[in-house]
Design a protein around this motif. Structure first.
Motif, PDB file in Angstrom:
ATOM      1  N   ASP B 111       0.868  -1.181   0.000  1.00 19.74           N
ATOM      2  CA  ASP B 111       0.000   0.000   0.000  1.00 19.74           C
ATOM      3  C   ASP B 111       0.908   1.236   0.000  1.00 19.74           C
ATOM      4  O   ASP B 111       1.231   1.799   1.045  1.00 19.74           O
ATOM      5  CB  ASP B 111      -0.913  -0.008   1.240  1.00 19.74           C
ATOM      6  N   GLU B 112       1.328   1.604  -1.201  1.00 24.79           N
ATOM      7  CA  GLU B 112       2.305   2.684  -1.327  1.00 24.79           C
ATOM      8  C   GLU B 112       1.727   4.019  -0.863  1.00 24.79           C
ATOM      9  O   GLU B 112       2.448   4.857  -0.322  1.00 24.79           O
ATOM     10  CB  GLU B 112       2.786   2.791  -2.786  1.00 24.79           C
ATOM     11  N   ALA B 113       0.413   4.212  -1.050  1.00 24.48           N
ATOM     12  CA  ALA B 113      -0.201   5.479  -0.649  1.00 24.48           C
ATOM     13  C   ALA B 113      -0.137   5.640   0.869  1.00 24.48           C
ATOM     14  O   ALA B 113       0.164   6.729   1.384  1.00 24.48           O
ATOM     15  CB  ALA B 113      -1.658   5.517  -1.120  1.00 24.48           C
ATOM     16  N   LEU B 114      -0.381   4.544   1.587  1.00 22.39           N
ATOM     17  CA  LEU B 114      -0.324   4.602   3.054  1.00 22.39           C
ATOM     18  C   LEU B 114       1.107   4.880   3.527  1.00 22.39           C
ATOM     19  O   LEU B 114       1.336   5.711   4.405  1.00 22.39           O
ATOM     20  CB  LEU B 114      -0.822   3.285   3.653  1.00 22.39           C
ATOM     21  N   LEU B 115       2.077   4.186   2.911  1.00 23.10           N
ATOM     22  CA  LEU B 115       3.470   4.386   3.311  1.00 23.10           C
ATOM     23  C   LEU B 115       3.901   5.826   3.038  1.00 23.10           C
ATOM     24  O   LEU B 115       4.631   6.432   3.829  1.00 23.10           O
ATOM     25  CB  LEU B 115       4.394   3.402   2.594  1.00 23.10           C
ATOM     26  N   GLU B 116       3.402   6.381   1.929  1.00 23.12           N
ATOM     27  CA  GLU B 116       3.726   7.788   1.624  1.00 23.12           C
ATOM     28  C   GLU B 116       3.159   8.686   2.729  1.00 23.12           C
ATOM     29  O   GLU B 116       3.843   9.592   3.212  1.00 23.12           O
ATOM     30  CB  GLU B 116       3.152   8.191   0.259  1.00 23.12           C
ATOM     31  N   LYS B 117       1.924   8.401   3.149  1.00 22.94           N
ATOM     32  CA  LYS B 117       1.286   9.209   4.187  1.00 22.94           C
ATOM     33  C   LYS B 117       2.099   9.149   5.494  1.00 22.94           C
ATOM     34  O   LYS B 117       2.356  10.170   6.137  1.00 22.94           O
ATOM     35  CB  LYS B 117      -0.141   8.673   4.418  1.00 22.94           C
ATOM     36  N   ILE B 118       2.514   7.923   5.831  1.00 28.36           N
ATOM     37  CA  ILE B 118       3.292   7.758   7.076  1.00 28.36           C
ATOM     38  C   ILE B 118       4.621   8.501   6.973  1.00 28.36           C
ATOM     39  O   ILE B 118       5.002   9.243   7.880  1.00 28.36           O
ATOM     40  CB  ILE B 118       3.537   6.250   7.364  1.00 28.36           C
ATOM     41  N   LEU B 119       5.310   8.324   5.858  1.00 31.25           N
ATOM     42  CA  LEU B 119       6.618   8.970   5.704  1.00 31.25           C
ATOM     43  C   LEU B 119       6.482  10.495   5.697  1.00 31.25           C
ATOM     44  O   LEU B 119       7.312  11.207   6.269  1.00 31.25           O
ATOM     45  CB  LEU B 119       7.312   8.486   4.425  1.00 31.25           C
ATOM     46  N   ARG B 120       5.410  10.984   5.068  1.00 31.45           N
ATOM     47  CA  ARG B 120       5.203  12.443   5.049  1.00 31.45           C
ATOM     48  C   ARG B 120       4.929  12.956   6.459  1.00 31.45           C
ATOM     49  O   ARG B 120       5.451  14.001   6.866  1.00 31.45           O
ATOM     50  CB  ARG B 120       4.036  12.812   4.130  1.00 31.45           C
ATOM     51  N   SER B 121       4.124  12.204   7.232  1.00 33.91           N
ATOM     52  CA  SER B 121       3.780  12.670   8.579  1.00 33.91           C
ATOM     53  C   SER B 121       5.007  12.698   9.478  1.00 33.91           C
ATOM     54  O   SER B 121       5.047  13.412  10.473  1.00 33.91           O
ATOM     55  CB  SER B 121       2.694  11.777   9.192  1.00 33.91           C
ATOM     56  N   LEU B 122       6.028  11.923   9.127  1.00 30.80           N
ATOM     57  CA  LEU B 122       7.244  11.900   9.946  1.00 30.80           C
ATOM     58  C   LEU B 122       8.377  12.707   9.291  1.00 30.80           C
ATOM     59  O   LEU B 122       9.540  12.575   9.681  1.00 30.80           O
ATOM     60  CB  LEU B 122       7.693  10.448  10.146  1.00 30.80           C
ATOM     61  N   SER B 123       8.010  13.520   8.312  1.00 29.61           N
ATOM     62  CA  SER B 123       8.984  14.355   7.560  1.00 29.61           C
ATOM     63  C   SER B 123      10.102  13.505   6.958  1.00 29.61           C
ATOM     64  O   SER B 123      11.273  13.878   6.985  1.00 29.61           O
ATOM     65  CB  SER B 123       9.602  15.433   8.457  1.00 29.61           C
ATOM     66  N   LEU B 124       9.735  12.327   6.458  1.00 26.79           N
ATOM     67  CA  LEU B 124      10.744  11.426   5.894  1.00 26.79           C
ATOM     68  C   LEU B 124      10.588  11.241   4.382  1.00 26.79           C
ATOM     69  O   LEU B 124      11.380  10.538   3.763  1.00 26.79           O
ATOM     70  CB  LEU B 124      10.629  10.036   6.543  1.00 26.79           C
ATOM     71  N   TRP B 125       9.530  11.859   3.821  1.00 26.27           N
ATOM     72  CA  TRP B 125       9.217  11.568   2.425  1.00 26.27           C
ATOM     73  C   TRP B 125      10.362  11.917   1.487  1.00 26.27           C
ATOM     74  O   TRP B 125      10.691  11.152   0.574  1.00 26.27           O
ATOM     75  CB  TRP B 125       7.922  12.274   2.021  1.00 26.27           C
ATOM     76  N   ASP B 126      11.007  13.060   1.741  1.00 27.68           N
ATOM     77  CA  ASP B 126      12.102  13.439   0.830  1.00 27.68           C
ATOM     78  C   ASP B 126      13.376  12.618   1.089  1.00 27.68           C
ATOM     79  O   ASP B 126      14.356  12.767   0.377  1.00 27.68           O
ATOM     80  CB  ASP B 126      12.390  14.950   0.919  1.00 27.68           C
ATOM     81  N   LYS B 140      16.831   8.541  11.872  1.00 25.24           N
ATOM     82  CA  LYS B 140      16.790   7.078  12.021  1.00 25.24           C
ATOM     83  C   LYS B 140      15.692   6.681  12.999  1.00 25.24           C
ATOM     84  O   LYS B 140      14.995   5.689  12.786  1.00 25.24           O
ATOM     85  CB  LYS B 140      18.147   6.562  12.512  1.00 25.24           C
ATOM     86  N   ARG B 141      15.539   7.453  14.069  1.00 23.17           N
ATOM     87  CA  ARG B 141      14.464   7.150  15.028  1.00 23.17           C
ATOM     88  C   ARG B 141      13.102   7.262  14.348  1.00 23.17           C
ATOM     89  O   ARG B 141      12.197   6.485  14.601  1.00 23.17           O
ATOM     90  CB  ARG B 141      14.523   8.083  16.224  1.00 23.17           C
ATOM     91  N   ARG B 142      12.972   8.261  13.481  1.00 20.10           N
ATOM     92  CA  ARG B 142      11.710   8.415  12.754  1.00 20.10           C
ATOM     93  C   ARG B 142      11.472   7.215  11.838  1.00 20.10           C
ATOM     94  O   ARG B 142      10.326   6.792  11.657  1.00 20.10           O
ATOM     95  CB  ARG B 142      11.729   9.703  11.923  1.00 20.10           C
ATOM     96  N   VAL B 143      12.545   6.709  11.235  1.00 21.67           N
ATOM     97  CA  VAL B 143      12.395   5.530  10.364  1.00 21.67           C
ATOM     98  C   VAL B 143      11.878   4.344  11.189  1.00 21.67           C
ATOM     99  O   VAL B 143      11.001   3.600  10.744  1.00 21.67           O
ATOM    100  CB  VAL B 143      13.735   5.164   9.672  1.00 21.67           C
ATOM    101  N   LEU B 144      12.405   4.218  12.405  1.00 21.94           N
ATOM    102  CA  LEU B 144      11.934   3.122  13.273  1.00 21.94           C
ATOM    103  C   LEU B 144      10.435   3.267  13.553  1.00 21.94           C
ATOM    104  O   LEU B 144       9.702   2.278  13.576  1.00 21.94           O
ATOM    105  CB  LEU B 144      12.706   3.120  14.595  1.00 21.94           C
ATOM    106  N   ILE B 145      10.004   4.512  13.763  1.00 23.64           N
ATOM    107  CA  ILE B 145       8.573   4.743  14.017  1.00 23.64           C
ATOM    108  C   ILE B 145       7.774   4.414  12.753  1.00 23.64           C
ATOM    109  O   ILE B 145       6.734   3.757  12.818  1.00 23.64           O
ATOM    110  CB  ILE B 145       8.313   6.199  14.472  1.00 23.64           C
TER     111      ILE B 145
END
Lengths: 253, 308
Positions: B111-126, B140-145
């Motif tokens: 579910d790429e759309a969901l993963l995008e949403k999660i990464l964006r909410s954690l400022s990890l999308w870029d 890295k801590r954000r990636v763990l979350i």
């Protein structure tokens, strides 16, 4: 069965393989070519036919087995040891997957990599020698079974290993000598009687012999015995892995 | 409402005989943030590890969403997300791949759309195509979350989420936790930063020596266990507490300029009225009066001290 999880582990492990594809591909091609130059051409030209097969062709099954066994063991042991080493094993232990699914994922990927390398060597060998395959189905079956059984062994080593030195120890001190002394480059019948008897205690003899039979229809030991040996070896590995997961030995306090 | 996580008499004895958990019982309600507070070696991480499946319990029973963690482990673990204390990530892997891997492990389809949403909410999308080794510690801590959230868990365990991170990142982390709670995720975090529990938790559990000392609502805990201080600034300094006030537990501070009276808010009478009247009778004039509540830290130190 959590097939998604098995797929995730398999794809993740294969991605590691594809990241180093050139190395994975070039290394067996180069080493096989070197073996043919040294054993097939330089030394092999002075050796008579073995069991009616040219020496260059005779060593091909042994060469494939040598690479497949070491690669399957190394890939599977590293595959499960690395998450232990860097701590990402927590994710496997806390996911809704059974140990069986973990084994299928890691062992499946390691066996696939070894199979790929085996096929690469087989294709490379065809450029150097004429290679008949008397029993193609049996050849594929022996190759696949060996990939899986040695990947199972590698998995056990990876769980057991407490450091990188231990990870290398068993392949280096046990598997490589057993493969070299298991008739990779010679027929057992070429040895003196005492050594022939001693060699029969080497389990790898049965695998190489069976695999060679699939090519040339001639073997050191009956093919049924070879099949029985590889079946038994696989069962022992499965049994040990079953015990590891039942007790959580070295993975789950 | 039934608890989303329920632990009963959970024990853990490690090889060698170390008793890390001594009969822990704990109910966690859906939607709350529970902070497990305790000193190092108290059993916080062991308790989380047992619930999440990394450590086998020696005894007791744990259910997550009504599913036993041993006999019905698949259903139980599907509800759980775990952010470990250590930054355990494959250094050569790309952010997106490692998050995708986590979702797959939990048996969820792509579910790429969901993963995008999660990464964006954690400022990890870029950073999604960056290798883990290229990221800062906070990232890295954000990636763990992100990995823990990738399979949409209902319960999220955060083991020391802000250990060793700077103040700014800690505040960021608190905001992330608050955002997750608003999305309906139940959060259990372990910490030994009292300030953290005080800032974000609804309830606080204090654990020490493998035992839960208490679990209370944070404000109740402060109110019930807390002492208050009445600080009285005097017009003229005193050399000693006058005998007429000997019945009160008073101490002098600031070279005799301040009288400090400690009282229990849970008591029927605080004694403040009597004290103020006795001060007037003794002819002591007051310049200012203030009160101060004990912090969670003082309560915690008191509890752990009693426990040990």
């Amino acid at each position: 069965m959590n097939w998604q999880a098995i797929k995730a582990i398999y794809v993740f492990e294969m991605a590691r393989f594809f990241r180093t594809l050139m190395q994975s591909f070039l290394s067996p091609v180069l080493s096989t070519s070197l073996y043919f130059v040294v054993f097939g051409t330089a030394i092999g030209s002075r050796i008579q036919e073995v069991d009616g097969v040219s020496y260059g062709a005779f060593i091909v099954p042994g060469l494939i087995m040598l690479s497949v066994m070491t690669q399957a063991t190394a890939n599977a042991s590293f595959g499960i040891y690395f998450p232990k080493f860097i701590g990402t094993i927590y994710e496997l232990l806390s996911a809704p997957i059974s140990f069986l699914e973990i084994v299928i994922g890691y062992v499946g990927a390691a066996a696939t990599k070894a199979l790929f390398i085996g096929v690469v060597i087989l294709v490379t060998a065809n450029f150097f020698v004429d290679l008949p395959v008397a029993h193609p189905v049996a050849m594929v079956a022996f190759l696949v079974l060996t990939c899986f059984s040695f990947a199972l062994l590698g998995f056990i080593i990876g769980i057991w290993a407490g450091n990188f030195e231990q990870l290398q120890l068993i392949p280096l001190l046990i598997i490589t000598p057993l493969v070299f002394l298991g008739g990779s480059f010679y027929s057992i019948s070429m040895l003196p009687p005492v050594w022939q008897t001693i060699t029969m205690f080497n389990p790898v003899v049965y695998l190489i012999s069976g695999f060679r039979w699939a090519f040339f229809d001639a073997a050191d030991v009956p093919v049924g015995v070879s099949l029985l040996a590889i079946g038994l070896f696989t069962l022992i590995c499965v049994g040990i892995i079953g015990w590891i997961f039942k007790t959580g030995w070295r993975i789950k306090p | 409402m039934p608890a989303i996580v329920s632990a009963k008499d959970v024990t853990k004895v490690y090889e060698g005989g170390f008793e890390a958990l001594k009969g822990v019982s704990l109910d966690i309600q859906e939607g709350e943030i529970l902070a497990l507070l305790g000193p190092n070696g108290a059993g916080k991480t062991t308790l989380i590890s047992v619930i999440c499946g990394m450590v086998s319990p020696s005894g007791g029973k744990i259910e997550v969403g009504g599913h036993d963690i041993l006999t019905d482990f698949r259903a139980a673990r599907r509800l759980i997300g775990l952010v470990p204390q250590e930054i355990n990530l494959e250094p050569f892997e790309k952010v997106m791949n490692t998050v995708r891997f986590s979702r797959g492990l939990f048996g969820k389809p792509k579910d790429e759309a969901l993963l995008e949403k999660i990464l964006r909410s954690l400022s990890l999308w870029d950073k999604k195509d960056n290798r883990i080794m290229e990221l800062s510690g906070g990232m890295k801590r954000r990636v763990l979350i992100a990995k823990a959230l990738s399979h949409e868990p209902r319960v999220l365990f955060l083991d020391e989420p802000t250990a060793g991170v700077d103040v700014e990142l800690r505040k960021d982390m608190w905001e992330i936790v608050e955002g997750l709670r608003q999305d309906g995720v139940t959060i259990i975090l372990t910490t030994h930063y009292i300030e953290e529990a005080e800032a974000i938790a609804d309830r606080v559990g204090v654990i020490t020596g493998g035992e839960i000392l208490l679990v209370r609502r944070k404000d109740e805990l402060i109110q019930q266990m807390g002492k208050k201080e009445l600080r009285i600034d005097l017009s003229a300094s005193l050399e000693a507490v006058p005998d007429a006030l000997g019945g009160y537990e008073l101490r002098l501070e600031d070279e005799g300029q301040t009288l400090v009276y400690q009282y229990d808010t849970s008591g029927e009478r605080t004694g403040i009225t009597g004290l103020l009247s006795d001060l007037a009778k003794a002819g002591i004039t007051l310049k200012d009066v203030s009160t101060r509540q004990s912090s969670l830290e003082e309560i915690f130190v008191g509890l752990v001290g009693e426990g040990s």
